[in-house]
Design an enzyme around this catalytic site. Structure first.
Site: not given
Ligand code: LLP
Length: 403
Positions: A330, A304, A220, A300
């Site tokens: 479309c 989002y 995150g 994205r």
């Molecule tokens: N660990 C867990 C348990 C997670 O659910 C996630 C992301 C991560 C790690 C990695 O998070 P990151 O470091 O990438 O923020 N598709 C969305 C993001 C969804 C993330 C889901 N879980 C986007 O494009 O913003």
């Protein structure tokens, strides 16, 4: 560290568009930033491969020394296929059937279980023989937007921290070996204090788990998407995490390892999506530039409201004008409503930045369009790591029963 317009133009000409491009050295830089910041602490990094699973990217992280975090049994299998030994693979599950947990167990990887139901089944089958982590929901609201917030008190993810008594009874009754506690509060968490808040929630309950070996703080970390955006201060995070754990030694005497699962931080900025302008449409209110892509390739912005910087690499000195950058799907697949770009002409290459994480990975064949090709730039060389779809790919899993 970025790829030059010349490199991106050469790739577009050589491999055609739309094409995703990944920069291996940029990923390495991000990985090293993180591990260097935590040097001297017992910290493990697991690349959250849901962000980008091309097998070459997995192998790249293997070679960098990373561990890997998976969110499905197929990602686990891809990680093993890439060469990760099981002890470097983590399966952080959510809402999955017990059959996937059994399979992960048989493959020997680390597992974080996120429901009392699966934990009970796990205990019944494996008792104390297989160490396991539990994913908790800390009831903390965090993350860039609600769709990517996972730790709040209405989130489906994890075992709510308020159900701790039920959790402890199951552990006792089934004689489970709880090796780790996991939380992931969301994606795009800029404020280091959120991680510290999560740690504090865990410190209150750590003494209740007498075989604990790791605390997994999830991923995150925020990366900058646009000018003025702040990223998570990793150095500050490392200092604060180090201090917090130094002040709270593990009551069971075993040193507690800290795990992280970053996705975006490692790959977002290393990726580009190169598109080409199909059509310009001038209307009274808006100048549209329609590219040969859409939310089938990069969802994205629509899903989002995410901002991706867009550059016209074909006309870098052109006069700046305002455009709506739209796709050819479309649906209303607007990448940007009112974006200042150097004058756009039909045929120009428009490049989307920060396309490494959740770009190709969330792409589809909607409108029966092809998924883009993927190219890896490593040591200055261009490698095609996924060919563009061809027409047969659209039919390959279909069973034709009507003639
Ligand atoms: N660990 C867990 C348990 C997670 O659910 C996630 C992301 C991560 C790690 C990695 O998070 P990151 O470091 O990438 O923020 N598709 C969305 C993001 C969804 C993330 C889901 N879980 C986007 O494009 O913003």
């Amino acid at each position: 560290m970025t790829l030059s317009n010349q490199q991106l133009t050469n790739i577009a000409q050589q491999f055609d568009t739309p094409v995703y491009v990944y920069h291996a050295e940029k990923m390495a830089q991000q990985y090293n930033n993180l591990t260097n910041a935590f040097a001297g602490q017992d910290v493990k990094v697991f690349y959250a491969c849901k962000a980008l699973t091309n097998i070459n990217i997995l192998k790249h992280f293997l070679q960098l020394g990373s561990n890997i975090d998976c969110s499905s049994i197929n990602e686990v299998k891809l990680a093993l296929h890439a060469g990760f030994p099981p002890e470097r693979v983590l399966y952080t599950s959510n809402g999955i059937g017990f059959d996937e947990i059994e399979e992960a167990q048989s493959l020997g990887v680390h597992i974080n279980i996120d429901s009392l139901s699966n934990l009970t089944k796990f205990g019944e089958k494996y008792g104390h023989t297989y160490p396991v982590g539990v994913r908790l929901r800390p009831n903390i609201m965090a993350g860039g937007n609600l769709k990517i917030s996972t730790g709040h008190d209405k989130s489906k993810f994890g075992i709510p921290i308020d159900q701790i008594d039920d959790l402890l009874s199951i552990i006792k009754e089934k004689n489970l070996f709880i090796q780790g506690l996991h939380i992931h509060t969301g994606s795009e968490i800029k404020d280091v204090e959120i991680f510290i808040k999560g740690i504090e929630v865990l410190f209150d309950i750590i003494p209740l788990f007498n075989e604990l070996e790791f605390i997994d703080l999830g991923g995150g970390f925020k990366v900058p998407y646009k000018k003025g955006d702040h990223e998570t201060d990793i150095t500050l995070l490392a200092q604060k995490v180090g201090k917090a754990f130094a002040n709270h030694p593990n009551p069971n005497g075993k040193p507690l390892q800290v795990w992280f699962e970053p996705g975006k931080y490692l790959v977002s900025g290393a990726g580009y999506l190169i598109t080409q302008v199909n059509v310009l449409k001038e209307t009274k209110a808006i100048h549209f530039a329609s590219v040969n892509s859409g939310f089938n390739h990069l969802i994205r912005p629509m899903f989002y409201d995410a901002h991706h910087n867009i550059t016209n690499i074909s006309n870098p000195n052109g006069e700046e004008k305002h455009y709506a950058i739209v796709g050819n799907i479309c649906e209303t697949d607007t990448f940007a409503w009112d974006r200042k770009l150097h004058e756009v002409r039909e045929g120009d290459y428009l490049v989307f930045a920060n396309a490494g994480a959740y770009g190709f990975e969330m792409s589809s064949n909607f409108n029966s369009r092809y998924k883009p090709a993927e190219v890896l730039v490593k040591d200055g060389a261009f490698h095609l790591i996924r060919r563009r779809d061809v027409f047969e790919d659209l039919l390959k899993n279909q069973v034709e029963v009507l003639f």
